[in-house]
Scaffold this active site. Structure first.
Site, mmCIF file in Angstrom:
data_model
loop_
_atom_site.group_PDB
_atom_site.id
_atom_site.type_symbol
_atom_site.label_atom_id
_atom_site.label_comp_id
_atom_site.label_asym_id
_atom_site.label_seq_id
_atom_site.Cartn_x
_atom_site.Cartn_y
_atom_site.Cartn_z
ATOM 1 N N ARG A 92 0.825 -1.215 0.000
ATOM 2 C CA ARG A 92 0.000 0.000 0.000
ATOM 3 C C ARG A 92 0.856 1.261 0.000
ATOM 4 N NH1 ARG A 92 -4.776 -2.494 2.480
ATOM 5 N NH2 ARG A 92 -6.525 -1.068 2.631
ATOM 6 N N ARG A 131 -21.478 -2.947 2.126
ATOM 7 C CA ARG A 131 -20.748 -4.214 2.286
ATOM 8 C C ARG A 131 -21.052 -4.869 3.628
ATOM 9 N NH1 ARG A 131 -14.496 -4.251 0.865
ATOM 10 N NH2 ARG A 131 -14.298 -2.632 2.457
ATOM 11 N N ARG A 163 -17.908 -4.030 8.725
ATOM 12 C CA ARG A 163 -16.607 -3.616 9.236
ATOM 13 C C ARG A 163 -16.730 -2.213 9.834
ATOM 14 N NH1 ARG A 163 -12.286 -4.657 4.448
ATOM 15 N NH2 ARG A 163 -11.478 -2.778 5.430
ATOM 16 N N ARG A 174 -9.902 7.009 4.100
ATOM 17 C CA ARG A 174 -9.302 5.822 3.462
ATOM 18 C C ARG A 174 -9.020 6.106 1.988
ATOM 19 N NH1 ARG A 174 -13.277 1.113 4.640
ATOM 20 N NH2 ARG A 174 -11.732 -0.194 3.614
HETATM 21 P P1 AMP Z 1 -8.317 -3.786 3.946
HETATM 22 O O1 AMP Z 1 -9.097 -4.962 4.405
HETATM 23 O O2 AMP Z 1 -7.278 -4.127 2.922
HETATM 24 O O3 AMP Z 1 -9.186 -2.627 3.538
HETATM 25 O O4 AMP Z 1 -7.493 -3.278 5.227
HETATM 26 C C1 AMP Z 1 -8.147 -2.822 6.391
HETATM 27 C C2 AMP Z 1 -7.232 -1.920 7.202
HETATM 28 O O5 AMP Z 1 -6.078 -2.666 7.635
HETATM 29 C C3 AMP Z 1 -6.644 -0.728 6.458
HETATM 30 O O6 AMP Z 1 -7.529 0.370 6.454
HETATM 31 C C4 AMP Z 1 -5.388 -0.451 7.276
HETATM 32 O O7 AMP Z 1 -5.698 0.168 8.494
HETATM 33 C C5 AMP Z 1 -4.913 -1.858 7.581
HETATM 34 N N1 AMP Z 1 -4.034 -2.399 6.499
HETATM 35 C C6 AMP Z 1 -4.290 -3.463 5.684
HETATM 36 N N2 AMP Z 1 -3.284 -3.670 4.821
HETATM 37 C C7 AMP Z 1 -2.365 -2.703 5.075
HETATM 38 C C8 AMP Z 1 -1.111 -2.371 4.498
HETATM 39 N N3 AMP Z 1 -0.600 -3.063 3.462
HETATM 40 N N4 AMP Z 1 -0.434 -1.311 5.015
HETATM 41 C C9 AMP Z 1 -0.927 -0.603 6.055
HETATM 42 N N5 AMP Z 1 -2.111 -0.845 6.631
HETATM 43 C C10 AMP Z 1 -2.834 -1.899 6.153
#
Ligand code: AMP
Length: 217
Positions: A92, A131, A163, A174
């Site tokens: 990310r 979602r 979530r 985000r």
């Molecule tokens: P996601 O399910 O991919 O939307 O991730 C949910 C949350 O987890 C994100 O909003 C971040 O807070 C954290 N997160 C997930 N993947 C990463 C990453 N590669 N780098 C930093 N934070 C992450």
């Protein structure tokens, strides 16, 4: 040459990365590696790591590069990724992408494709706030686009959860973080000749078909 399928899914929150990654993984017979899922599991287990990341995740911030890189290093060191993997939600940041390059080099693995799922910002809000996820199976639904069998229950009667970071107030930060930190990775992987753009707007099956086509299936 190795025939492993090592893929990355890029795209803003709500673009359908998790849903489409699950389909592609089933088709390829490779594991889905989602740092978001791993962090949510850490949170649910009440571990020290889970406690560290809970607040950041709730506010839609990014967990430190160090933490997620450690998780991915451990995960990609396991034997079940020999046939390949689909990384969903990682990298990310540019720092994560560079760390991943070094890690893959150490492991003797190459990236096959980087899929960019494209969805306009104005469609994202509805996708994210609608979602819901099955509590036990992790199956993802959308109240309008992929409705569960019952108003508040999924298949088999499992409870559906939203979530905490899928509420409207957290979507904007985000998206802003995605634009600032993650969008630059599109150019990073395009320069390496790995980028495959996929239009993420359409029915689930339409997007899956485009995805398969983009990765040569
Ligand atoms: P996601 O399910 O991919 O939307 O991730 C949910 C949350 O987890 C994100 O909003 C971040 O807070 C954290 N997160 C997930 N993947 C990463 C990453 N590669 N780098 C930093 N934070 C992450």
């Amino acid at each position: 040459m190795s025939s492993a399928q090592n893929l990355i899914f890029l795209g803003p929150p709500g673009a359908g990365k998790g849903t489409q990654a699950k389909r592609l993984c089933a088709r390829l017979g490779v594991p889905q590696v989602s740092t978001g899922d791993m962090l949510r599991e850490a949170k649910a287990s009440g571990s020290e790591l889970g406690r560290q990341v809970a607040e950041i995740m709730k506010l839609g911030g990014l967990v430190s590069d160090e933490i997620v890189i450690d998780l991915v290093r451990e995960r990609l060191g396991r034997a079940d990724v020999a046939p390949g993997f689909v990384l969903d939600g990682f990298p990310r940041t540019l720092g994560q992408a560079e760390a991943l390059d070094r890690l893959l080099q150490t492991l003797g693995k190459d990236l096959t494709h980087v899929v960019q799922l494209e969805v306009r910002d104005d469609l994202i809000l509805e996708r994210i706030t609608g979602r819901r996820q099955g509590e036990t199976t992790g199956r993802i639904y959308h109240l309008k686009y992929d409705p569960p069998p019952f108003a508040d229950r999924g298949e088999g009667g499992e409870r559906l959860i939203q979530r905490p970071d899928d509420v409207e107030e957290v979507v904007q930060p985000r998206l802003a973080l995605y634009a600032a930190q993650t969008a630059p990775l599109v150019a990073y992987y395009a320069d390496k000749g790995l980028l495959r753009r996929v239009d993420g707007v359409g029915s689930l099956d339409e997007v899956t078909q485009r995805l398969y086509h983009a990765v040569g299936l």
